[in-house]
Design a protein around this motif. Structure first.
Motif, PDB file in Angstrom:
ATOM      1  N   THR A 109     -28.202   9.810  -1.429  1.00 55.14           N
ATOM      2  CA  THR A 109     -27.275  10.446  -0.878  1.00 55.14           C
ATOM      3  C   THR A 109     -27.857  11.605  -2.035  1.00 55.14           C
ATOM      4  O   THR A 109     -27.536  11.627  -3.018  1.00 55.14           O
ATOM      5  CB  THR A 109     -26.155   9.928  -1.785  1.00 55.14           C
ATOM      6  N   SER A 110     -26.486  12.192  -0.904  1.00 58.98           N
ATOM      7  CA  SER A 110     -27.232  13.898  -1.665  1.00 58.98           C
ATOM      8  C   SER A 110     -25.795  14.400  -2.778  1.00 58.98           C
ATOM      9  O   SER A 110     -24.827  14.074  -3.289  1.00 58.98           O
ATOM     10  CB  SER A 110     -26.481  15.523  -0.737  1.00 58.98           C
ATOM     11  N   ALA A 111     -25.679  15.643  -3.870  1.00 54.65           N
ATOM     12  CA  ALA A 111     -25.372  15.013  -5.496  1.00 54.65           C
ATOM     13  C   ALA A 111     -24.137  16.061  -4.628  1.00 54.65           C
ATOM     14  O   ALA A 111     -24.272  16.794  -3.805  1.00 54.65           O
ATOM     15  CB  ALA A 111     -25.880  15.787  -6.182  1.00 54.65           C
ATOM     16  N   PRO A 112     -23.300  15.509  -5.650  1.00 57.04           N
ATOM     17  CA  PRO A 112     -21.966  16.026  -5.094  1.00 57.04           C
ATOM     18  C   PRO A 112     -21.450  17.872  -5.768  1.00 57.04           C
ATOM     19  O   PRO A 112     -22.565  18.180  -6.643  1.00 57.04           O
ATOM     20  CB  PRO A 112     -20.650  15.301  -5.389  1.00 57.04           C
ATOM     21  N   GLU A 113     -20.922  18.812  -4.974  1.00 57.02           N
ATOM     22  CA  GLU A 113     -20.956  19.648  -4.632  1.00 57.02           C
ATOM     23  C   GLU A 113     -20.742  20.436  -6.715  1.00 57.02           C
ATOM     24  O   GLU A 113     -19.981  19.887  -6.871  1.00 57.02           O
ATOM     25  CB  GLU A 113     -19.879  20.821  -3.875  1.00 57.02           C
ATOM     26  N   LEU A 144     -28.800  17.598  -9.904  1.00 50.20           N
ATOM     27  CA  LEU A 144     -29.377  16.251 -10.095  1.00 50.20           C
ATOM     28  C   LEU A 144     -29.479  15.908 -11.389  1.00 50.20           C
ATOM     29  O   LEU A 144     -29.781  14.250 -11.448  1.00 50.20           O
ATOM     30  CB  LEU A 144     -31.333  16.936  -9.501  1.00 50.20           C
ATOM     31  N   ALA A 145     -29.825  16.249 -12.523  1.00 52.79           N
ATOM     32  CA  ALA A 145     -29.793  15.677 -13.774  1.00 52.79           C
ATOM     33  C   ALA A 145     -28.065  15.324 -14.452  1.00 52.79           C
ATOM     34  O   ALA A 145     -28.485  14.801 -15.290  1.00 52.79           O
ATOM     35  CB  ALA A 145     -30.655  16.810 -14.689  1.00 52.79           C
ATOM     36  N   GLU A 146     -27.162  16.288 -13.410  1.00 54.10           N
ATOM     37  CA  GLU A 146     -25.871  15.409 -13.981  1.00 54.10           C
ATOM     38  C   GLU A 146     -25.925  14.191 -13.365  1.00 54.10           C
ATOM     39  O   GLU A 146     -25.437  13.468 -13.409  1.00 54.10           O
ATOM     40  CB  GLU A 146     -24.881  17.012 -13.913  1.00 54.10           C
ATOM     41  N   GLU A 147     -26.513  14.507 -12.120  1.00 61.93           N
ATOM     42  CA  GLU A 147     -25.905  12.878 -11.381  1.00 61.93           C
ATOM     43  C   GLU A 147     -26.967  12.359 -11.879  1.00 61.93           C
ATOM     44  O   GLU A 147     -26.136  10.465 -11.663  1.00 61.93           O
ATOM     45  CB  GLU A 147     -26.373  13.655 -10.145  1.00 61.93           C
ATOM     46  N   GLU A 148     -27.793  12.386 -12.152  1.00 64.11           N
ATOM     47  CA  GLU A 148     -28.720  11.234 -12.326  1.00 64.11           C
ATOM     48  C   GLU A 148     -28.462  10.631 -14.052  1.00 64.11           C
ATOM     49  O   GLU A 148     -28.456   9.898 -14.468  1.00 64.11           O
ATOM     50  CB  GLU A 148     -30.324  11.345 -12.744  1.00 64.11           C
ATOM     51  N   GLU A 149     -27.770  11.440 -14.418  1.00 60.35           N
ATOM     52  CA  GLU A 149     -26.924  10.987 -16.353  1.00 60.35           C
ATOM     53  C   GLU A 149     -25.551  10.571 -15.595  1.00 60.35           C
ATOM     54  O   GLU A 149     -25.513   9.593 -17.019  1.00 60.35           O
ATOM     55  CB  GLU A 149     -26.706  12.091 -16.955  1.00 60.35           C
ATOM     56  N   LEU A 150     -24.790  10.546 -14.891  1.00 61.38           N
ATOM     57  CA  LEU A 150     -23.801  10.247 -14.581  1.00 61.38           C
ATOM     58  C   LEU A 150     -23.683   8.294 -14.001  1.00 61.38           C
ATOM     59  O   LEU A 150     -23.102   7.686 -14.757  1.00 61.38           O
ATOM     60  CB  LEU A 150     -22.513  10.671 -13.495  1.00 61.38           C
ATOM     61  N   GLU A 172     -24.844   6.158 -17.381  1.00 59.29           N
ATOM     62  CA  GLU A 172     -23.600   6.174 -17.445  1.00 59.29           C
ATOM     63  C   GLU A 172     -22.547   4.977 -16.519  1.00 59.29           C
ATOM     64  O   GLU A 172     -22.039   3.579 -17.011  1.00 59.29           O
ATOM     65  CB  GLU A 172     -22.908   6.979 -17.913  1.00 59.29           C
ATOM     66  N   LEU A 173     -22.611   5.289 -15.841  1.00 59.91           N
ATOM     67  CA  LEU A 173     -21.905   3.651 -14.594  1.00 59.91           C
ATOM     68  C   LEU A 173     -22.766   2.854 -14.522  1.00 59.91           C
ATOM     69  O   LEU A 173     -21.850   1.950 -14.590  1.00 59.91           O
ATOM     70  CB  LEU A 173     -22.078   4.712 -13.156  1.00 59.91           C
ATOM     71  N   ALA A 174     -24.482   2.781 -15.354  1.00 59.32           N
ATOM     72  CA  ALA A 174     -24.880   1.562 -15.073  1.00 59.32           C
ATOM     73  C   ALA A 174     -24.070   0.415 -15.873  1.00 59.32           C
ATOM     74  O   ALA A 174     -24.482  -0.302 -16.286  1.00 59.32           O
ATOM     75  CB  ALA A 174     -26.437   1.561 -14.738  1.00 59.32           C
ATOM     76  N   LYS A 175     -24.334   1.383 -17.504  1.00 55.91           N
ATOM     77  CA  LYS A 175     -24.361   1.109 -19.010  1.00 55.91           C
ATOM     78  C   LYS A 175     -22.576   0.143 -18.813  1.00 55.91           C
ATOM     79  O   LYS A 175     -22.630  -1.308 -18.936  1.00 55.91           O
ATOM     80  CB  LYS A 175     -24.317   1.924 -19.712  1.00 55.91           C
ATOM     81  N   VAL A 176     -21.358   1.352 -18.358  1.00 59.45           N
ATOM     82  CA  VAL A 176     -20.326   0.480 -18.250  1.00 59.45           C
ATOM     83  C   VAL A 176     -19.888  -1.182 -17.560  1.00 59.45           C
ATOM     84  O   VAL A 176     -19.524  -0.964 -17.694  1.00 59.45           O
ATOM     85  CB  VAL A 176     -19.519   2.060 -17.396  1.00 59.45           C
ATOM     86  N   GLU A 177     -20.603  -0.360 -16.626  1.00 63.86           N
ATOM     87  CA  GLU A 177     -20.718  -2.187 -15.253  1.00 63.86           C
ATOM     88  C   GLU A 177     -20.814  -3.121 -16.106  1.00 63.86           C
ATOM     89  O   GLU A 177     -20.794  -3.989 -15.681  1.00 63.86           O
ATOM     90  CB  GLU A 177     -21.609  -1.433 -14.044  1.00 63.86           C
ATOM     91  N   GLU A 178     -22.113  -3.165 -17.076  1.00 65.65           N
ATOM     92  CA  GLU A 178     -23.177  -3.790 -17.822  1.00 65.65           C
ATOM     93  C   GLU A 178     -21.632  -4.393 -18.925  1.00 65.65           C
ATOM     94  O   GLU A 178     -22.008  -5.631 -19.101  1.00 65.65           O
ATOM     95  CB  GLU A 178     -24.389  -3.379 -18.393  1.00 65.65           C
ATOM     96  N   GLU A 179     -21.117  -3.290 -20.000  1.00 66.83           N
ATOM     97  CA  GLU A 179     -20.513  -3.745 -20.423  1.00 66.83           C
ATOM     98  C   GLU A 179     -19.340  -4.202 -19.667  1.00 66.83           C
ATOM     99  O   GLU A 179     -19.043  -5.459 -20.158  1.00 66.83           O
ATOM    100  CB  GLU A 179     -19.921  -2.285 -21.279  1.00 66.83           C
ATOM    101  N   ILE A 180     -18.481  -4.419 -18.724  1.00 72.25           N
ATOM    102  CA  ILE A 180     -17.810  -5.027 -17.988  1.00 72.25           C
ATOM    103  C   ILE A 180     -17.619  -6.124 -17.902  1.00 72.25           C
ATOM    104  O   ILE A 180     -17.284  -7.211 -18.211  1.00 72.25           O
ATOM    105  CB  ILE A 180     -17.419  -4.385 -16.583  1.00 72.25           C
ATOM    106  N   GLY A 181     -19.409  -6.360 -17.338  1.00 68.68           N
ATOM    107  CA  GLY A 181     -19.988  -7.717 -17.523  1.00 68.68           C
ATOM    108  C   GLY A 181     -19.605  -8.789 -18.394  1.00 68.68           C
ATOM    109  O   GLY A 181     -19.807  -9.759 -18.881  1.00 68.68           O
ATOM    110  N   THR A 182     -20.292  -8.028 -19.966  1.00 66.40           N
ATOM    111  CA  THR A 182     -20.676  -8.440 -20.989  1.00 66.40           C
ATOM    112  C   THR A 182     -18.727  -9.072 -21.375  1.00 66.40           C
ATOM    113  O   THR A 182     -18.843 -10.100 -21.903  1.00 66.40           O
ATOM    114  CB  THR A 182     -21.019  -7.980 -22.112  1.00 66.40           C
ATOM    115  N   LEU A 183     -18.042  -8.440 -20.717  1.00 66.01           N
ATOM    116  CA  LEU A 183     -16.389  -8.710 -21.803  1.00 66.01           C
ATOM    117  C   LEU A 183     -15.369  -9.151 -20.598  1.00 66.01           C
ATOM    118  O   LEU A 183     -15.611 -10.339 -21.375  1.00 66.01           O
ATOM    119  CB  LEU A 183     -15.894  -7.452 -21.596  1.00 66.01           C
ATOM    120  N   ARG A 184     -16.182  -9.872 -19.804  1.00 59.58           N
ATOM    121  CA  ARG A 184     -15.539 -10.479 -19.019  1.00 59.58           C
ATOM    122  C   ARG A 184     -16.397 -11.987 -18.977  1.00 59.58           C
ATOM    123  O   ARG A 184     -15.548 -13.055 -18.913  1.00 59.58           O
ATOM    124  CB  ARG A 184     -16.092 -10.606 -17.131  1.00 59.58           C
TER     125      ARG A 184
END
Length: 226
Positions: A35-39, A43-49, A52-64
């Protein structure tokens, strides 16, 4: 290029047909899926976010997973201690009620109700009503009708007790007179005579059965044939 840029007329008899130039254009599937980057984001900021989202989801799975292991360990400890689910429910209800009592809403409500109670009990209307009820109660208890009713009830209770006592005494006296009457004594004598006869006949029957000469008193039977 002319065939690629020309408009498609839906009413044209050639609709649905693509030119040879359009069929030869390569399609980038990765670019189409992304998808196109939000307004306002590069692109670099989108990739960074996204990273970070993937890391948070992985931490949530570990905590569960850690939470599930802790819950299993907690259940084993309760089983070893002999705690049933009912005990846990009672503990949870008690804790919930304690939390409600110390909550700000409960405390404020209790204080508000206390203030309302003080205002009501100290109001002129409440004091006047209480005084009026006390006056009515005093007048009622001091009235002649109340005193007469109380005396009547007391006398009725005394008369009832006396009547019951007289009935009991009369029944006892009547029974005594019956036992001392000639008819009752004659009946007792007859019962005693019948009883002595029955006992005497039973003793005679018992002695006859145990006597050794009881069988010899009977004459011998003649069993000779005719």
């Amino acid at each position: 290029m002319e065939s690629a840029n020309q408009d498609i007329n839906l009413n044209s008899p050639n609709k649905g047909l693509l030119s040879d130039a359009m069929t030869d254009v390569p399609v980038d599937s990765a670019a189409a899926a992304r998808t196109s980057a939000p307004e306002g984001l590069t692109l670099a900021e989108e990739e960074e976010l996204r990273s970070e989202l993937a890391k948070v989801e992985e931490e949530i799975g570990t905590l569960r997973q850690v939470l599930a292991a802790k819950e299993r360990h907690c259940g084993e400890l309760k089983r070893k201690l002999g705690l049933t689910p009912l005990d846990g429910l009672k503990q949870n209800l008690s804790k919930s009620w304690h939390d409600v009592q110390v909550s700000n809403a409960y405390v404020k409500t209790s204080e508000k109700l206390g203030e309302w109670n003080d205002k009501v009990t100290q109001s002129d209307l409440y004091l006047s009503a209480s005084s009026t009820l006390e006056d009515w109660n005093e007048k009622l208890t001091q009235s002649e009708a109340y005193k007469k009713t109380q005396e009547t009830l007391s006398q009725a209770g005394q008369k009832t007790s006396a009547a019951l006592s007289n009935v009991g005494s009369a029944i006892s006296r009547k029974l005594g007179d019956m036992r001392n009457s000639a008819t009752f004594k004659s009946f007792e004598d007859r019962v005693g005579t019948i009883k002595s006869r029955v006992v005497g006949s039973r003793e005679n029957s018992t002695e006859g059965l145990h006597s050794p000469s009881g069988a010899g008193d009977k004459p011998p039977q003649d069993n000779a044939p005719f």
